[in-house]
Design a protein around this motif. Structure first.
Motif, PDB file in Angstrom:
ATOM      1  N   VAL A 109       0.887  -1.262  -0.185  1.00 46.50           N
ATOM      2  CA  VAL A 109       0.053   0.008   0.057  1.00 46.50           C
ATOM      3  C   VAL A 109       0.862   1.309   0.174  1.00 46.50           C
ATOM      4  N   ASN A 110       1.883   1.341   0.961  1.00 47.84           N
ATOM      5  CA  ASN A 110       2.732   2.376   0.849  1.00 47.84           C
ATOM      6  C   ASN A 110       3.648   2.625  -0.192  1.00 47.84           C
ATOM      7  N   ILE A 111       4.100   1.514  -0.815  1.00 45.91           N
ATOM      8  CA  ILE A 111       4.772   1.727  -2.043  1.00 45.91           C
ATOM      9  C   ILE A 111       3.671   2.330  -3.151  1.00 45.91           C
ATOM     10  N   ALA A 112       2.942   1.836  -3.142  1.00 46.72           N
ATOM     11  CA  ALA A 112       1.758   2.287  -4.270  1.00 46.72           C
ATOM     12  C   ALA A 112       1.354   3.843  -3.945  1.00 46.72           C
ATOM     13  N   ILE A 113       1.353   4.359  -2.729  1.00 43.40           N
ATOM     14  CA  ILE A 113       1.055   5.639  -2.279  1.00 43.40           C
ATOM     15  C   ILE A 113       2.298   6.585  -2.803  1.00 43.40           C
ATOM     16  N   ILE A 114       3.455   6.042  -2.468  1.00 42.76           N
ATOM     17  CA  ILE A 114       4.702   6.800  -3.040  1.00 42.76           C
ATOM     18  C   ILE A 114       4.657   7.028  -4.462  1.00 42.76           C
ATOM     19  N   LEU A 115       4.424   5.724  -5.240  1.00 41.06           N
ATOM     20  CA  LEU A 115       4.529   5.810  -6.574  1.00 41.06           C
ATOM     21  C   LEU A 115       3.572   6.683  -7.320  1.00 41.06           C
ATOM     22  N   TRP A 116       2.140   6.380  -6.886  1.00 47.72           N
ATOM     23  CA  TRP A 116       1.130   6.787  -7.598  1.00 47.72           C
ATOM     24  C   TRP A 116       0.190   7.768  -6.993  1.00 47.72           C
ATOM     25  N   SER A 117       0.725   8.267  -5.762  1.00 46.00           N
ATOM     26  CA  SER A 117      -0.271   9.130  -4.871  1.00 46.00           C
ATOM     27  C   SER A 117      -1.508   8.425  -4.422  1.00 46.00           C
ATOM     28  N   PRO A 118      -2.065   8.789  -3.349  1.00 49.56           N
ATOM     29  CA  PRO A 118      -3.181   8.199  -2.681  1.00 49.56           C
ATOM     30  C   PRO A 118      -4.529   8.767  -3.381  1.00 49.56           C
ATOM     31  N   ASP A 119      -4.481   9.697  -4.388  1.00 46.84           N
ATOM     32  CA  ASP A 119      -5.627   9.890  -5.041  1.00 46.84           C
ATOM     33  C   ASP A 119      -6.298   8.992  -5.809  1.00 46.84           C
ATOM     34  N   PRO A 120      -7.679   8.747  -5.796  1.00 47.64           N
ATOM     35  CA  PRO A 120      -8.510   8.120  -6.564  1.00 47.64           C
ATOM     36  C   PRO A 120      -8.400   8.100  -7.935  1.00 47.64           C
ATOM     37  N   ARG A 121      -8.409   7.543  -8.886  1.00 46.43           N
ATOM     38  CA  ARG A 121      -8.400   7.569 -10.226  1.00 46.43           C
ATOM     39  C   ARG A 121      -9.525   7.064 -10.873  1.00 46.43           C
TER      40      ARG A 121
END
Ligand SMILES: Nc1ncnc2c1ncn2[C@@H]1O[C@H](COP(=O)(O)OP(=O)(O)O)[C@@H](O)[C@H]1O
Ligand SMILES: [Mg+2]
Lengths: 293, 240
Positions: A109-121
């Motif tokens: 989850v944290n890697i995803a937040i760092i790479l892609w930001s927490p914003d929903p798409r």
């Protein structure tokens, strides 16, 4: 509350049930065979959703292909996770696997937040199928895709478990891993296989997520909690049980959010409520036969 | 043929050594029985043989071929069948699926004639299994599950069969039936049988040789007739 609005809510819920079933069937297979409570299953779904999303948004790859690619990539990724990580943890102390998969889940989850930001798409994919018109009720094409692919995944898992040699070996390993070993079955490989099958299902399900839900780093968390509720409902390792559990949960959520004022925010709570009810009333799941041992 | 040679040292759990030293040989068509009271180290020894209990040194040979580096599942693939204690079965699978699964785990593409021969053999040994073939294994009695456990081992056409207390928990009538079948397997299959038992009378009915364990130590190893004919030995070790 009109008949049409009820019908609409029921049909939409049933398509969501396809997604839940795909996620839960993979999870119940993995947990049933390996007894590894894989919290990271949700993150496998999340990664599959991002992959399908990026393939479409940045490279114009059809989500049909995107979900297949996700299935393959996440399947390979789960093999890697099993081999370099879980198999070693299991060897030392099987109680640590719970912490290991929880840790992996948080890490991903944290890697995803760092790479892609927490914003929903939103993927904004075109409708892959024409919408279904039934009287006054409309089911969007992508919801049909979700129901159809989810259903197919479910059938495929069921077929593998019931009608293939590897299915028999997985069921043997689930019943009594040591005895399976003495039958000449390489139990470690069978555990890995069941983990990979769960991973493939999670990856494809991720593609379905991208079609009908927001894609964001914690989307898997929401889904895996529901999946655990579903497999508790259906009975651990029981794949048909997962389908019925998925339908029950999706209907309960769908009807609550449509007909209860502000019900949309209960979605998650419904899953927990069901989980608690089932645990108190039917500790072995709705169809849980008492396991012979 | 099917000569099985084993030598173990330092078998035990963690820092605890249970069986300091044990070596034995069994030939095809022969039954060697490990006798000893509860806690003597029979299970530990058998599990050390198949590699699921740790040892300091372990040598396992079949017809001279060194199988020591193989793990338990690989030993099964080399036709060394282990039937653990407790009449264990795949409880949630039907009797027939227990047998088919065991067969196909080793021979995925087994010919129908071959399959029929193997099934006929176990159903001939244990007709009750044929009657119960569509029943879940877990719903059967202990005796029937032991018969199934032995039959499952037979499906791999073992060259060596290792059994841990096949009589445990069985009514006398069923013990007789199981040992009668083991006697037929011994006579017909040419496989080497190594078995742990506490039921001395039953074991004596089919054994050729015995090894007596007491507190993990080998007290005696020899022909079953030597023990049978020597009253001092019988009294000292077998309480007979
Ligand atoms: N998993 C284990 N850990 C530690 N000690 C064990 C374990 N299993 C058995 N033992 C000990 O090893 C000894 C021999 O046990 P076992 O081999 O089961 O004897 P038997 O099969 O002859 O009854 C006993 O003292 C028992 O307490
Ligand atoms: Mg024992």
């Amino acid at each position: 509350m009109t008949l049409a609005s009820v019908a609409q809510a029921v049909l939409l819920s049933l398509t969501v049930a396809g997604l839940y079933a795909a996620i839960a069937a993979g999870l119940t297979l993995t947990v049933g065979v390996t007894r590894i409570i894989n919290f990271a299953h949700g993150e496998f779904v999340m990664l599959g959703a991002f992959l399908t999303y990026f393939l479409f948004n940045q490279h114009g790859v059809s989500p049909w292909i995107g979900m297949v690619v996700s299935g393959v990539v996440i399947g390979l990724f789960s093999a890697l996770v099993y081999r370099v990580f879980l198999a070693r943890v299991l060897k030392h102390d099987e109680h640590n696997q719970l912490l290991a998969t929880l840790g992996l889940s948080i890490l991903l989850v944290n890697i995803a937040i760092i790479l892609w930001s927490p914003d929903p798409r939103v993927m904004q994919a075109p409708q892959l199928l024409p919408a279904l018109q039934l009287g006054g009720v409309t089911v969007p094409g992508n919801n049909l895709v979700v129901a159809g692919v989810g259903g197919l995944l479910f059938l495929a898992l069921q077929y593998i478990m019931r009608h293939t040699r590897y299915g028999t070996q997985m069921r043997f390993a689930s019943d009594d891993a040591e005895l399976a070993m003495h039958c000449g079955i390489n139990v470690d490989r069978i555990f890995e296989l069941s983990f990979v099958i769960g991973g493939v299902a999670a990856g494809v399900a991720g593609g379905l997520v991208a079609l009908i839900l927001y894609v964001h780093p914690v989307v898997g968390l929401d889904l895996v909690i529901r999946a655990f509720a579903i497999i508790t409902l259906g009975g651990l390792g029981n794949i048909p049980g997962a389908l019925i559990g998925a339908a029950i949960l999706a209907l309960a959520e769908g009807l609550t959010s449509t007909f209860v004022p502000h019900g949309g925010s209960f979605g998650y709570g419904i899953a927990f409520l069901l989980l608690l009810l089932v645990l108190v009333i039917w500790p072995n799941g709705l169809f849980g036969k008492q396991a012979h041992s | 043929m099917n000569r099985f040679d084993v030598a173990l040292a330092g078998a035990g759990y963690g820092a605890l050594t249970i069986v300091p030293e044990l070596s034995l040989s069994v030939s095809g068509g022969e039954v060697m029985v490990l006798l000893g009271s509860n806690g003597a180290g029979k299970t530990t020894s058998l599990r050390a043989v198949v590699g699921t209990v740790r040892t300091r040194n372990r040598s396992v040979r079949l017809d001279g071929e060194d199988l020591s580096p193989l793990s338990a599942w690989q030993l099964a693939r080399r036709a060394i069948a282990f039937v653990p204690d407790g009449a264990r079965c795949f409880a949630n699978a039907r009797v027939i699926d227990n047998l088919t699964g065991a067969l196909e785990a080793l021979k995925p593409k087994v010919m129908p004639a071959e399959r029929k021969r193997l099934f006929d053999r176990v159903f001939d040994l244990f007709p009750i299994l044929h009657e119960r073939r569509r029943q879940l294994a877990g719903s059967m009695s202990g005796g029937q599950r032991q018969m199934l456990a032995i039959s499952r081992a037979l499906m791999i056409e073992p060259r060596v069969m290792i059994l841990d207390e096949p009589s445990a928990g069985l009514a006398p009538k069923l013990v007789e039936e199981v040992f009668e079948a083991l006697g037929r397997i011994k006579a017909a299959s040419g496989c080497a049988i190594l078995m742990a038992e506490q039921n001395v009378a039953a074991a004596m009915s089919i054994a050729d040789r015995c090894l007596i364990l007491s507190e993990g130590r080998v007290m005696l190893q020899g022909d079953i007739d030597d023990v049978r004919n020597d009253e001092r030995l019988r009294v000292a070790y077998l309480g007979l």
